[in-house]
Design an enzyme around this catalytic site. Structure first.
Site, PDB file in Angstrom:
ATOM      1  CB  SER A 120     -29.680  16.555 -19.135  1.00 43.72           C
ATOM      2  OG  SER A 120     -28.300  16.768 -18.908  1.00 43.72           O
ATOM      3  CB  SER A 121     -28.065  13.611 -14.275  1.00 42.07           C
ATOM      4  OG  SER A 121     -27.543  13.712 -12.976  1.00 42.07           O
ATOM      5  CG  ASN A 122     -24.654  17.159 -17.808  1.00 38.22           C
ATOM      6  OD1 ASN A 122     -24.398  18.290 -18.203  1.00 38.22           O
ATOM      7  ND2 ASN A 122     -25.203  16.241 -18.608  1.00 38.22           N
ATOM      8  CG  HIS A 170     -30.716  12.009 -20.680  1.00 35.28           C
ATOM      9  ND1 HIS A 170     -30.213  11.590 -19.469  1.00 35.28           N
ATOM     10  CD2 HIS A 170     -31.377  10.941 -21.192  1.00 35.28           C
ATOM     11  CE1 HIS A 170     -30.565  10.334 -19.263  1.00 35.28           C
ATOM     12  NE2 HIS A 170     -31.266   9.920 -20.289  1.00 35.28           N
ATOM     13  CB  CYS A 224     -19.096   8.136 -21.872  1.00 33.91           C
ATOM     14  SG  CYS A 224     -17.934   9.387 -21.296  1.00 33.91           S
ATOM     15  CD  GLU A 253     -23.163   7.196 -15.666  1.00 32.42           C
ATOM     16  OE1 GLU A 253     -22.260   7.157 -14.802  1.00 32.42           O
ATOM     17  OE2 GLU A 253     -23.482   8.232 -16.265  1.00 32.42           O
ATOM     18  CB  CYS A 291     -17.492  12.610 -15.605  1.00 34.30           C
ATOM     19  SG  CYS A 291     -17.404  13.323 -17.249  1.00 34.30           S
TER      20      CYS A 291
END
Length: 389
Positions: free
Chosen positions: A308-310, A85, A144, A174, A278
């Site tokens: 982008s979630s992170n 992302h 990943c 995901e 993670c």
């Protein structure tokens, strides 16, 4: 003929190394890392988080994509969607002639044995993988390892008769892929987005409730035929790897407590949980917490794709205590007077004025999401330097 699948690269890492360095490396970022992650220029001080930018899984996925184009120069190469992302990285891949199946004019039905398909870092659903296999496409799997670890545990839950409760975003690729793993192995799933949704689940676990209202609330987040009276008796906990670590842990504690309230202290037959957070996501979140604790900064800048979630979760952490600007790329830093950014909790970009102190020393904290390359961080630093001359 079944698909040919590459899961360990294509032995062309050295052939694309220079191209990757040209596209994503930053000399200034490398220098700042050697100088205790601190940069000084005139009245400006920038403190970099000690973990930021590309994680191993993202780095690997991008490497595989470049190797794929090198290995199959004459064939059509497709991505199922964004490989990660980050709009900058995805645009680079488009420029290399890699096509995106999510584009309006592209259709999976047109693919055949001569086509090459790259699977993204966050994986694809079981159904999509089976479709590519039936068509005989050559597959490059960049999923990943942290995502694969989640899938392993979800399959374990399904085989043991446990419902997977997944902390994640039901619309995220995901989480959709993870949910499909549960179904593939005969299991059920329920996706919870936040504490409020988790509390609704916990209330039902503790004492039942309005079954119809429950199913209505989670109709897009539960497996087909989900029955809360049956499917909340045995639970296995999982999470989307890019969610906020502290929230995932809290959600796990909430569900465990509800199950103990219902079934007593011995939860063996009713509840399982394995650590699927993670490490790269956790490291970046821990690093920004450490930066905010140890450095006095006036503002925080978080660089990364808005989807982008992170990256969004890094901004959430920062915004609790500091003015925070989540920007998609350095061009969002328009001037010392104006910045384009997406506020925490908002779904739209906004323009903010008077965001940077116009006189005296200014200290900026800077981090970036796991899908953001260093060259964007370096470009942001150079732009900020120009603002503070």
């Amino acid at each position: 003929m079944p698909s040919l699948i590459f899961r360990k690269g294509l032995d062309l890492k050295h052939a694309v190394a220079d191209m990757l360095a040209d596209n994503y490396h930053s000399t200034i970022v490398e220098r700042i890392k050697t100088e205790d992650f601190t940069y000084h220029a005139g009245r400006l001080t920038i403190h970099l988080a000690r973990e930021f930018g590309f994680c191993y899984g993202v780095d690997r996925a991008v490497y595989y994509a470049y190797q794929t184009r090198e290995r199959f120069p004459q064939q059509h190469v497709f991505l199922t969607g964004e490989i990660i992302h980050n709009p900058h990285v995805n645009q680079q891949l488009r420029a290399m002639g890699i096509r995106f199946l999510t584009d309006e004019h592209e259709h999976i039905e047109a693919l055949g044995p001569s086509d090459v398909v790259i699977l993204p870092a966050f994986g694809v659903t079981v159904g999509m993988l089976q479709d590519f296999d039936r068509r005989g496409c050559t597959l490059i799997d960049t999923t990943c390892g942290s995502v694969l670890n989640v899938w392993k545990n979800v399959r374990r839950y399904a085989e043991g008769g446990y419902t997977s409760i997944i902390h994640g975003k039901v619309w995220h690729e995901e989480t959709q892929a993870t949910a499909s793993q549960a179904v593939q192995y005969g299991g059920r799933y329920l996706v919870v987005f936040d504490r409020a949704e988790t509390e609704a689940v916990c209330e039902y676990i503790r004492g039942g409730g309005d079954r119809g209202a429950f199913l209505k609330r989670f109709e897009k987040a539960a497996s087909a035929g989900f029955d809360p009276d049956r499917d909340l008796q045995r639970i296995g906990l999982a999470n989307q790897t890019t969610m906020l670590m502290t929230e995932s842990l809290e959600i796990g504690d909430m569900i465990r407590a509800a199950m103990q309230r219902r079934y007593g202290a011995d939860l063996g037959p009713h509840y399982q949980a394995f650590d699927t957070i993670c490490s790269a996501t956790q490291d970046r979140q821990d690093a920004v917490v450490g930066l905010l604790r140890d450095k006095a900064v006036d503002v925080m800048i978080v660089i990364g794709g808005y989807n982008s979630s992170n990256t969004a979760n890094l901004a959430r952490i920062c915004a609790v205590s500091h003015p925070t600007y989540h920007i998609a790329d350095p061009d969002c830093l328009i001037s010392p007077e104006q910045v384009r950014h997406r506020p925490v909790g908002s779904k739209t970009e906004t323009l903010t004025s008077a965001w940077l102190p116009d006189a005296g020393p200014v200290s900026i904290g800077l981090t970036s999401g796991a899908s953001t390359p260093d060259n964007l961080v370096g470009a942001a630093i150079q732009r900020l330097t120009g603002f503070c001359r």
